[in-house]
Design a protein around this motif. Structure first.
Motif, PDB file in Angstrom:
ATOM      1  N   PHE A  47      -9.175 -18.571   9.804  1.00 10.52           N
ATOM      2  CA  PHE A  47      -8.199 -19.052  10.764  1.00 10.52           C
ATOM      3  C   PHE A  47      -8.705 -19.658  11.939  1.00 10.52           C
ATOM      4  O   PHE A  47      -8.625 -20.709  12.279  1.00 10.52           O
ATOM      5  N   ILE A  54      -3.231 -23.465  14.446  1.00 13.65           N
ATOM      6  CA  ILE A  54      -2.324 -22.525  14.868  1.00 13.65           C
ATOM      7  C   ILE A  54      -1.131 -23.363  16.122  1.00 13.65           C
ATOM      8  O   ILE A  54      -0.055 -23.025  15.987  1.00 13.65           O
ATOM      9  N   ARG A  55      -1.949 -24.289  16.625  1.00 11.88           N
ATOM     10  CA  ARG A  55      -0.684 -25.174  17.361  1.00 11.88           C
ATOM     11  C   ARG A  55       0.068 -25.948  16.488  1.00 11.88           C
ATOM     12  O   ARG A  55       1.182 -26.007  16.849  1.00 11.88           O
ATOM     13  N   ILE A  65       2.514 -18.546  19.033  1.00  4.22           N
ATOM     14  CA  ILE A  65       1.681 -17.958  17.905  1.00  4.22           C
ATOM     15  C   ILE A  65       0.519 -17.045  18.423  1.00  4.22           C
ATOM     16  O   ILE A  65      -0.238 -17.993  18.963  1.00  4.22           O
ATOM     17  N   THR A  66       0.206 -16.133  18.154  1.00  3.53           N
ATOM     18  CA  THR A  66      -0.928 -15.321  18.262  1.00  3.53           C
ATOM     19  C   THR A  66      -1.454 -14.777  16.869  1.00  3.53           C
ATOM     20  O   THR A  66      -0.662 -14.138  16.035  1.00  3.53           O
ATOM     21  N   VAL A  67      -2.905 -14.876  16.779  1.00  2.00           N
ATOM     22  CA  VAL A  67      -3.205 -14.591  15.102  1.00  2.00           C
ATOM     23  C   VAL A  67      -3.962 -13.517  15.574  1.00  2.00           C
ATOM     24  O   VAL A  67      -4.848 -13.236  16.333  1.00  2.00           O
ATOM     25  N   THR A 134      -9.593 -10.934  17.764  1.00  2.00           N
ATOM     26  CA  THR A 134      -9.004 -11.775  18.444  1.00  2.00           C
ATOM     27  C   THR A 134      -9.263 -11.585  20.255  1.00  2.00           C
ATOM     28  O   THR A 134      -8.770 -10.323  20.579  1.00  2.00           O
TER      29      THR A 134
END
Length: 639
Positions: A47, A54-55, A65-67, A134
């Motif tokens: 990712f 993610i954007r 969104i947070t991964v 993260t």
């Protein structure tokens, strides 16, 4: 086999995401945590390699969104720590690294967080790509702040409990609405035709949001009308929004948790920390004055546990039919103009909170550019026809003259000031005047919470004006670290030494002379004609500050034995306008004049009766906009 009817909204979001990501990536779970969508994956490194993915996903599902890595998808903390430190430049000044296996996050505190983040978040992606964790990055304040440390440590300890809370809030926000948005109502629970106890209910058929919940300076027991049907049942309120930390907006928020509220409080990061500082001091002052506080410190901790911080400009879902966006209000650190987008473009309401329209030494002027706005709820503190403040340069010149005159007669200057906002503005003015030789260098004593509030300002330089932000980040240029500034940390004994010593300046809370250490300074310095008391901020009706400013020199006073007596003030009393954190009449008019787009309707609040009436009338005449000067307990319906 499941049918489409059985698919939950969260399952549908997951399916949409899975259709958008490359085959080499996987999603093991998705969950809402408050307004944001959290994606757990067994392929966090892959990712991180996908720049911009993610954007793009956030744009597709219209969510933040947070991964995070699924359990076991990251390196062990012992293995990850040296690799993370190797990726971050040494100049970043790492002060803390903490791993949270339950969420796959690593907290990185640094003196220069920009170096941890990297250009366009490149270093953050490198960290995740290398170790799978993260990163979350926080600034280490240039001035040590016990408040910032305590709030951060408390929220770290409560991380697991907060995650459960955030998931519950997320489910509430993203629930299927039961009602159509057919109307919006604003109910006034306080601060109408008065200054203080700011509180409003914004409601739709689906949702109720409480905006602010403050006390009234100088009027103990006058609290917002939380008992009315529009505010009840309090446990069922969907969200609370706090515009800024001053007590006339924040003091009674912890009371909500005493009444069973268990939902979120949305505010900025800086406001969260200042709110905790001011509320705990509020309880401390009440106890010292023999009053029963309305809540205990445990309720302040409960409130902090329920905060969700929002950055300026971030459009945030807070209910199925309400989106919130904060904009800079220019009033104090973290203060926000709050824009509510209701329904799918049905109606837009802006609450100004307290605003300062033009730039000051501390802050950029208030933002007033919005996608859409039909209704503006606007402060009117200086709304009278003749409420024009002195130009800031003239105000600074006058203040310097008053101090110099007092110094020349070997006197001392005492300035009652709010711990947050005015004190820091004054510190900048005085430091510059002494550095440039316009004032003799002399000690500037900070009493009450002023030094601690100043340290919080240095923890959040992103809220300050650009030039000041840069100076704060360089220790040798940080104006708040000038050697003239000395904390009064020796109690009454130190105050007595200062009062008997050489000429100096004292900045002391409370700003409206409603209690706190300023009372000691009145007793110690008030009897000497060579000394000067200088008012630089708004003095609300009913406060001792207003009475002294209006000419009263015999004031009630309780000595340290608890006996009541009269204190005669013989020192000079001066007022210097232009330092207020509020826009004056011209600033309020210009806020509306330059607002894009202009509202169709304005409610003038947070001012005495003359201020709200005269501003309401003036705005109507000048801009041909429907205006109102509401009373408390009125409801306005927009449909």
């Amino acid at each position: 086999m499941s049918t489409d009817d059985e698919t939950s909204p969260l399952d549908a979001v997951r399916a949409t995401l899975e259709a958008e990501i490359p085959d080499a990536l996987n999603i093991s779970r998705v969950a809402y945590e408050g307004p944001q969508l959290v994606v757990y994956t067994e392929t966090p490194r892959k990712f991180a390699e996908q720049d911009g993915l993610i954007r793009d996903l956030a744009r597709t599902v219209r969510k933040r969104i947070t991964v995070r890595p699924a359990a076991g998808a990251q390196a062990s903390p012992a293995d990850a720590k040296p690799r993370i430190l190797d990726l971050i430049p040494e100049a970043a000044g790492i002060t803390n690294l903490q791993f949270y296996p339950a969420t796959g996050e690593v907290l990185i505190e640094a003196e220069k967080p920009g170096l941890v983040i990297g250009r366009r978040a490149s270093t953050l992606r490198e960290i995740t790509g290398d170790v799978g964790w993260t990163p979350e990055v926080l600034r280490t304040p240039p001035m040590e702040s016990s408040t910032v440390d305590n709030v951060r440590n408390f929220l770290m300890q409560e991380r697991d409990e907060r995650r459960a809370f955030l998931e519950r809030v997320g489910e509430q926000i993203h629930r299927e609405p039961v009602h159509d948005t057919e109307w919006v109502r604003v109910t006034t629970l306080g601060c109408c035709r008065e200054v203080g106890r700011a509180s409003f209910i914004l409601s739709t058929p689906e949702t109720r949001v409480l905006v602010d919940c403050g006390d009234k300076p100088g009027a103990e027991g006058e609290v917002p009308y939380l008992q009315v049907p529009e505010a009840n049942p309090i446990p069922d309120i969907d969200a609370v929004v706090l515009t800024h930390a001053h007590l006339d907006h924040s003091a009674l928020l912890p009371l909500l948790f005493k009444y069973g509220y268990d939902g979120p409080i949305y505010t900025t990061q800086a406001t969260r920390d200042l709110m905790g500082l001011l509320q705990l001091d509020y309880l401390d002052v009440a106890a010292k004055e023999g009053r029963t506080p309305p809540y205990e410190s445990a309720m302040v901790r409960e409130e902090l546990k329920h905060t969700i911080t929002v950055d300026y400009g971030d459009v945030t879902d807070i209910a199925p039919d309400v989106k919130l966006t904060f904009h800079n209000a220019g009033h104090i650190l973290g203060s926000a103009v709050s824009h509510f987008h209701v329904g799918d473009g049905f109606h837009n309401v802006v609450f100004s909170g307290d605003v300062h329209h033009t730039d000051t030494r501390l802050f950029n002027g208030a933002s007033n550019d919005f996608p859409r706005v039909e209704t503006l709820v606007m402060e009117s503190t200086y709304g009278r026809r003749d409420d024009y403040q002195t130009d800031q340069e003239d105000s600074e010149r006058k203040l310097v003259e008053v101090i110099k005159d007092t110094y020349d007669r070997s006197g001392k200057v005492v300035i009652p000031a709010f711990a947050v906002g005015r004190s820091q503005e004054l510190m900048l003015v005085l430091e510059e005047a002494m550095r440039e030789g316009r004032l003799p260098t002399m000690p500037i004593y900070l009493d009450g919470m002023i030094r601690e509030a100043t340290a919080i300002h240095t923890a959040y330089p992103e809220f300050l004006r650009d030039g000041l932000r840069q100076r704060i980040l360089h220790e040798d240029e940080n104006p708040f670290l000038a050697e003239q500034f000395q904390q009064v940390d020796g109690g009454q004994e130190m105050r007595e030494d200062v009062a008997g010593g050489d000429p100096c300046i004292v900045l002391s809370t409370s700003g409206m002379v409603t209690g706190g250490p300023i009372m000691s300074w009145l007793e110690l310095l008030g009897d000497e004609p060579a000394n000067t008391l200088v008012f630089v901020g708004y003095q609300a009706e009913g406060t001792l500050g207003r009475r002294i400013q209006s000419g009263r020199r015999e004031i009630p006073f309780s000595d340290r034995g608890g006996r009541s007596e009269q204190l005669t003030l013989r020192f000079d009393v001066e007022s210097v306008s232009g330092f207020s954190g509020h826009a004056d009449r011209g600033g309020l008019e210009n806020f509306v004049r330059t607002m894009n787009p202009r509202p169709e309707e304005i409610l003038c609040v947070h001012g005495d009766e003359a201020s709200t009436d005269q501003l309401s009338s003036g705005l109507y005449q000048e801009f041909d906009i429907r205006t109102h000067a509401p009373k408390n307990l009125e409801t306005f319906r927009f449909d």
